[in-house]
Design a protein around this motif. Structure first.
Motif, short mmCIF file in Angstrom:
data_model
loop_
_atom_site.label_atom_id
_atom_site.label_comp_id
_atom_site.label_asym_id
_atom_site.label_seq_id
_atom_site.Cartn_x
_atom_site.Cartn_y
_atom_site.Cartn_z
N LEU A 9 0.83 -1.20 0.00
CA LEU A 9 0.00 0.00 0.00
C LEU A 9 0.87 1.25 0.00
O LEU A 9 0.57 2.24 -0.69
N LEU A 10 1.95 1.21 0.75
CA LEU A 10 2.88 2.33 0.79
C LEU A 10 3.42 2.62 -0.61
O LEU A 10 3.55 3.78 -1.01
N ASP A 11 3.70 1.56 -1.37
CA ASP A 11 4.23 1.73 -2.72
C ASP A 11 3.16 2.13 -3.72
O ASP A 11 3.47 2.37 -4.90
N ASP A 12 1.91 2.19 -3.28
CA ASP A 12 0.84 2.75 -4.11
C ASP A 12 0.60 4.22 -3.76
O ASP A 12 0.53 5.08 -4.64
N ILE A 13 0.49 4.49 -2.47
CA ILE A 13 0.16 5.85 -2.04
C ILE A 13 1.36 6.79 -2.17
O ILE A 13 1.22 7.93 -2.61
N GLY A 14 2.56 6.31 -1.79
CA GLY A 14 3.74 7.16 -1.84
C GLY A 14 3.99 7.75 -3.23
O GLY A 14 4.11 8.97 -3.37
N LEU A 75 13.33 14.44 1.82
CA LEU A 75 13.80 14.15 0.47
C LEU A 75 14.99 13.21 0.45
O LEU A 75 15.37 12.71 -0.61
N TYR A 76 15.58 12.95 1.61
CA TYR A 76 16.72 12.04 1.70
C TYR A 76 16.29 10.59 1.95
O TYR A 76 17.13 9.69 1.93
N ASP A 77 15.00 10.37 2.20
CA ASP A 77 14.53 9.01 2.42
C ASP A 77 14.67 8.22 1.13
O ASP A 77 14.18 8.65 0.07
N PRO A 78 15.34 7.06 1.16
CA PRO A 78 15.56 6.29 -0.07
C PRO A 78 14.28 5.94 -0.81
O PRO A 78 14.27 5.87 -2.04
N ARG A 79 13.18 5.75 -0.07
CA ARG A 79 11.92 5.43 -0.74
C ARG A 79 11.38 6.64 -1.49
O ARG A 79 10.85 6.50 -2.61
N VAL A 80 11.49 7.82 -0.91
CA VAL A 80 11.05 9.03 -1.61
C VAL A 80 11.90 9.23 -2.86
O VAL A 80 11.38 9.57 -3.94
N ILE A 81 13.20 9.02 -2.73
CA ILE A 81 14.08 9.13 -3.90
C ILE A 81 13.66 8.14 -4.98
O ILE A 81 13.54 8.50 -6.16
N ARG A 82 13.40 6.90 -4.57
CA ARG A 82 13.01 5.87 -5.56
C ARG A 82 11.70 6.23 -6.23
O ARG A 82 11.57 6.12 -7.46
N VAL A 167 21.43 7.58 0.12
CA VAL A 167 21.10 8.48 -0.99
C VAL A 167 21.89 8.08 -2.23
O VAL A 167 21.33 7.96 -3.34
N VAL A 168 23.18 7.87 -2.06
CA VAL A 168 24.02 7.48 -3.20
C VAL A 168 23.59 6.12 -3.75
O VAL A 168 23.53 5.92 -4.96
N ASP A 169 23.26 5.21 -2.85
CA ASP A 169 22.74 3.89 -3.25
C ASP A 169 21.52 4.07 -4.15
O ASP A 169 21.42 3.48 -5.24
N ALA A 170 20.57 4.91 -3.72
CA ALA A 170 19.33 5.10 -4.47
C ALA A 170 19.57 5.71 -5.84
O ALA A 170 18.97 5.28 -6.85
#
Length: 225
Positions: A9-14, A75-82, A167-170
């Protein structure tokens, strides 16, 4: 990392939030999300709790769950970056992230040349060798590249730089998985990684910084082209 139904669900709403489908100020109602995604209230609440921790939404009594403006997001959260890399503003996100890297990684490399432990210097050397030997396999190359930059940031001895590893990983993962990397990594980029490792091992901060700056400058130039 959130998994199972809350994670899905997170990957739908985000992504819907970062793309603007749910604009800033929109109110997300638990009952509507339950019906729209066919999940339980517990699942919805868990997903919204994570989004609130990421500062994409805020929860207020008598108001509900409100989507926050981008200026409030982590904005540094890897999920937000992705999610942003998966969306329509991919180019802007990559440019922004690469500008961040250009401002930090050369300095981190210079610090690493002064502060790296023998073990860290050895790891960088080994990873540089692995980068050179896996140019035919982008996924293997990506794994070594991520590890290289994580070790370099850690070797800087600066806790703030070290936390940029995700961040660099993402951004490295995003560039590869969105086919923004050449099918075969450029020989010059590989050579520069080797040069960074050699400079750190030799305790040469000037060369380490210059070599890392050349790496991120090349990436920026590629994005502009």
């Amino acid at each position: 990392m959130t998994s199972g139904l809350p994670g899905r669900l997170l990957d739908d709403i985000g992504p819907a939030i970062v793309s603007g489908e749910y604009p800033a100020g929109a109110v997300l109602r638990t009952e509507e999300l339950e019906r729209a995604f066919q999940v339980s209230r517990t699942v919805v609440r868990e997903a919204l709790r994570v989004l609130e921790a990421m500062r994409l939404v805020s929860s207020k009594r008598r108001v509900g769950i409100t989507v926050l403006p981008r200026t409030d997001w982590n904005l540094y959260d890897p999920r937000v970056i992705r999610w942003r890399l998966d969306g329509s503003d991919r180019a802007d996100q990559l440019r922004s992230l690469t500008e961040l890297r250009s401002a930090t990684e050369p300095v981190a490399a210079a610090l690493a040349a002064v502060r790296a432990t023998p073990e860290q210097a050895g790891q960088l050397t080994e990873l540089a060798v692995q980068l050179r030997s896996t140019t035919h396999d982008l996924e293997a190359f990506l794994g070594h590249d991520i590890a290289f930059h994580r070790v370099l940031l850690a070797a800087s001895g600066n806790d703030m730089f070290c936390q940029l590893g995700d961040v660099v990983d993402a951004v490295l993962t995003g560039r590869t998985h969105h086919h923004l990397m050449p099918e075969t990594p450029k020989p010059e980029a590989v050579r520069l990684h080797v040069a960074v490792a050699e400079a750190v091992a030799a305790g040469d901060p000037v060369r380490a910084e210059a070599s890392m700056r050349a790496i991120v400058t090349e990436v920026l130039d590629d994005l502009r082209r």
